[in-house]
Scaffold this active site. Structure first.
Site, mmCIF file in Angstrom:
data_model
loop_
_atom_site.group_PDB
_atom_site.id
_atom_site.type_symbol
_atom_site.label_atom_id
_atom_site.label_comp_id
_atom_site.label_asym_id
_atom_site.label_seq_id
_atom_site.Cartn_x
_atom_site.Cartn_y
_atom_site.Cartn_z
ATOM 1 N N LYS A 78 -2.928 34.068 6.989
ATOM 2 C CA LYS A 78 -2.346 34.163 8.322
ATOM 3 C C LYS A 78 -1.668 35.509 8.479
ATOM 4 O O LYS A 78 -1.098 36.033 7.520
ATOM 5 C CB LYS A 78 -1.299 33.051 8.510
ATOM 6 C CG LYS A 78 -1.009 32.730 9.947
ATOM 7 C CD LYS A 78 -1.985 31.694 10.488
ATOM 8 C CE LYS A 78 -1.653 31.319 11.912
ATOM 9 N NZ LYS A 78 -2.416 30.139 12.337
ATOM 10 N N GLY A 176 4.572 22.840 25.663
ATOM 11 C CA GLY A 176 3.942 24.149 25.509
ATOM 12 C C GLY A 176 2.659 24.254 26.314
ATOM 13 O O GLY A 176 1.679 23.568 26.023
ATOM 14 N N GLY A 178 0.292 26.706 26.840
ATOM 15 C CA GLY A 178 -0.347 27.973 26.480
ATOM 16 C C GLY A 178 -1.857 27.840 26.428
ATOM 17 O O GLY A 178 -2.456 27.084 27.189
ATOM 18 N N ASN A 179 -2.454 28.574 25.480
ATOM 19 C CA ASN A 179 -3.917 28.622 25.410
ATOM 20 C C ASN A 179 -4.559 27.291 25.046
ATOM 21 O O ASN A 179 -5.741 27.081 25.315
ATOM 22 C CB ASN A 179 -4.365 29.690 24.417
ATOM 23 C CG ASN A 179 -4.327 31.060 25.058
ATOM 24 O OD1 ASN A 179 -4.732 31.225 26.204
ATOM 25 N ND2 ASN A 179 -3.801 32.030 24.337
ATOM 26 N N VAL A 180 -3.801 26.411 24.392
ATOM 27 C CA VAL A 180 -4.304 25.059 24.115
ATOM 28 C C VAL A 180 -3.718 24.076 25.126
ATOM 29 O O VAL A 180 -4.429 23.216 25.648
ATOM 30 C CB VAL A 180 -3.956 24.602 22.679
ATOM 31 C CG1 VAL A 180 -4.501 23.197 22.431
ATOM 32 C CG2 VAL A 180 -4.514 25.580 21.653
HETATM 33 N N1 PHE Z 1 -4.929 30.273 15.155
HETATM 34 C C1 PHE Z 1 -5.828 29.187 15.378
HETATM 35 C C2 PHE Z 1 -5.657 28.143 14.273
HETATM 36 O O1 PHE Z 1 -4.634 28.081 13.650
HETATM 37 C C3 PHE Z 1 -7.247 29.653 15.568
HETATM 38 C C4 PHE Z 1 -7.866 30.473 14.458
HETATM 39 C C5 PHE Z 1 -8.476 29.835 13.403
HETATM 40 C C6 PHE Z 1 -7.872 31.862 14.485
HETATM 41 C C7 PHE Z 1 -9.102 30.549 12.393
HETATM 42 C C8 PHE Z 1 -8.502 32.578 13.468
HETATM 43 C C9 PHE Z 1 -9.107 31.934 12.434
HETATM 44 O O2 PHE Z 1 -6.481 27.304 14.030
#
Ligand code: PHE
Length: 345
Positions: A78, A176, A178-180
């Protein structure tokens, strides 16, 4: 920071201080047992860089479990860009380009994509400097795919708790927008759910609520708000010793990563009789779509079917948890550990 890095159970952390924006970049690689690491990149203001590092490490571990949970050949990693102050758009884009250069310098040991504070548009900015990004070829915005997984998981939970997967008679509270959160709320509204929504941006919550015929709830009042299903779709750590006693829901089904403040919170929810769907299972839809379509050559149809199978995965997790008298998290983690112990398929 030294203590956090030394005592971590992950593999390594890449650290860069960005003098221009006075920001820290952390790329935490938790496990490469199943493959090269990948995971989204998050950007937000933290009280201290240490908080950003801690977040990166915990989120990276979450990715290890997420990839193992779906048995994809990816490791857990991450990225966190820890801002010390608000920055304007121009400064932000330059910072993201420099972050892209850092990702590129890792030559594929880490691939990234969208996460909190780094929406699909900002992934494009990172992508100016590196090819190691998900979301620019094929899958695009992972948000709707994550939302689909959460929605199907809610149906599984409704069947488990209320004897019908129909969400029409249920009250769902989404934290929240947001995008989700947005695509999830749209699906829920279409399904006829009684929808309540909250966001730290109260005007935004009111706007989306008006559009979807939902009720806007104040961000501070969210934990004590009665509902059947609570869907945390924003920051992590929101289920903890302070909030869990306030909850007035039957289940937690949301997309946020690292929803529990500490591991004991799974037991706290279990004791309160609140069904908790493990975050790394329920929110895996975006990861499935990004990696499935852009690295593993899966079609959109196949990816959608794979996301819908989150429902079966959850059912077997609930079953295993019941048999062992344990929380669903314990069962889900055991499942993921079995894959990690086996190694790449
Ligand atoms: N950030 C999102 C997640 O936690 C999407 C994601 C997954 C982005 C894998 C990049 C790689 O699932």
């Amino acid at each position: 920071m030294e203590h956090l890095i030394r005592s971590w159970d992950g593999e390594y952390v890449v650290v860069r201080y960005d003098r221009e924006a006075e920001a820290w970049m952390f790329i935490a690689i938790h496990s490469t047992v199943l493959g090269n690491a990948s995971g989204g990149s998050r950007m937000q203001v933290y009280d201290s860089p240490t908080d950003g590092l801690r977040d990166a490490q915990r989120l990276a571990a979450g990715m290890t479990y997420k990839w193992a949970g779906v048995d994809f050949p990816q490791g857990g990693g991450k990225g966190v860009i820890a801002l010390s102050r608000a920055i304007d758009e121009k400064e932000r884009d330059r910072l993201l380009e420099r972050y892209g250069q850092l990702v590129e310098s890792l030559r594929g040991s880490f691939s990234t994509g969208a996460d909190l504070g780094v929406g699909p548009e900002l992934v494009k900015v990172i992508g100016r400097e590196t090819t190691h990004v998900f979301g620019l070829r094929g899958a695009g915005d992972p948000g709707p795919y994550t939302a689909l997984g959460v929605f199907t998981g809610m149906e599984a939970v409704a069947a488990e708790l209320f004897g019908t997967s129909d969400l029409g008679d249920r009250t769902v509270l989404v934290q929240g927008i947001g995008n989700v959160g947005v695509p999830l709320c749209k699906k829920l509204a279409e399904a006829g759910v009684r929808l309540k929504i909250a966001d730290i941006d109260a005007d935004r919550a009111k706007g989306v609520a008006a559009e979807l015929g939902a009720e806007a709830v104040e961000a501070e009042a969210v934990y004590a708000e009665p509902c059947d299903i609570f869907a945390p779709c924003a920051v992590g750590g929101i289920l903890n010793a302070y909030t869990i006693p306030q909850l007035r829901c039957r289940a937690i089904v949301g997309s946020a990563n690292n929803q529990l403040g500490e591991p004991e919170d799974a037991a706290r929810l279990h004791q309160r009789g609140i069904l908790y769907t493990p975050d790394f299972i329920i929110n895996s839809g975006g990861a499935i779509a990004l990696c499935g379509m852009e690295a593993l050559g899966m079609s959109d149809d196949y990816v959608v079917r794979k996301i819908l199978s989150i429902r079966d995965t959850l059912n077997s997790i609930f079953e295993e948890a019941k048999q062992n008298g344990e929380s669903p998290l314990a069962a889900a983690e055991r499942r993921a550990r079995r894959v990690l112990e086996r190694g790449p398929a």
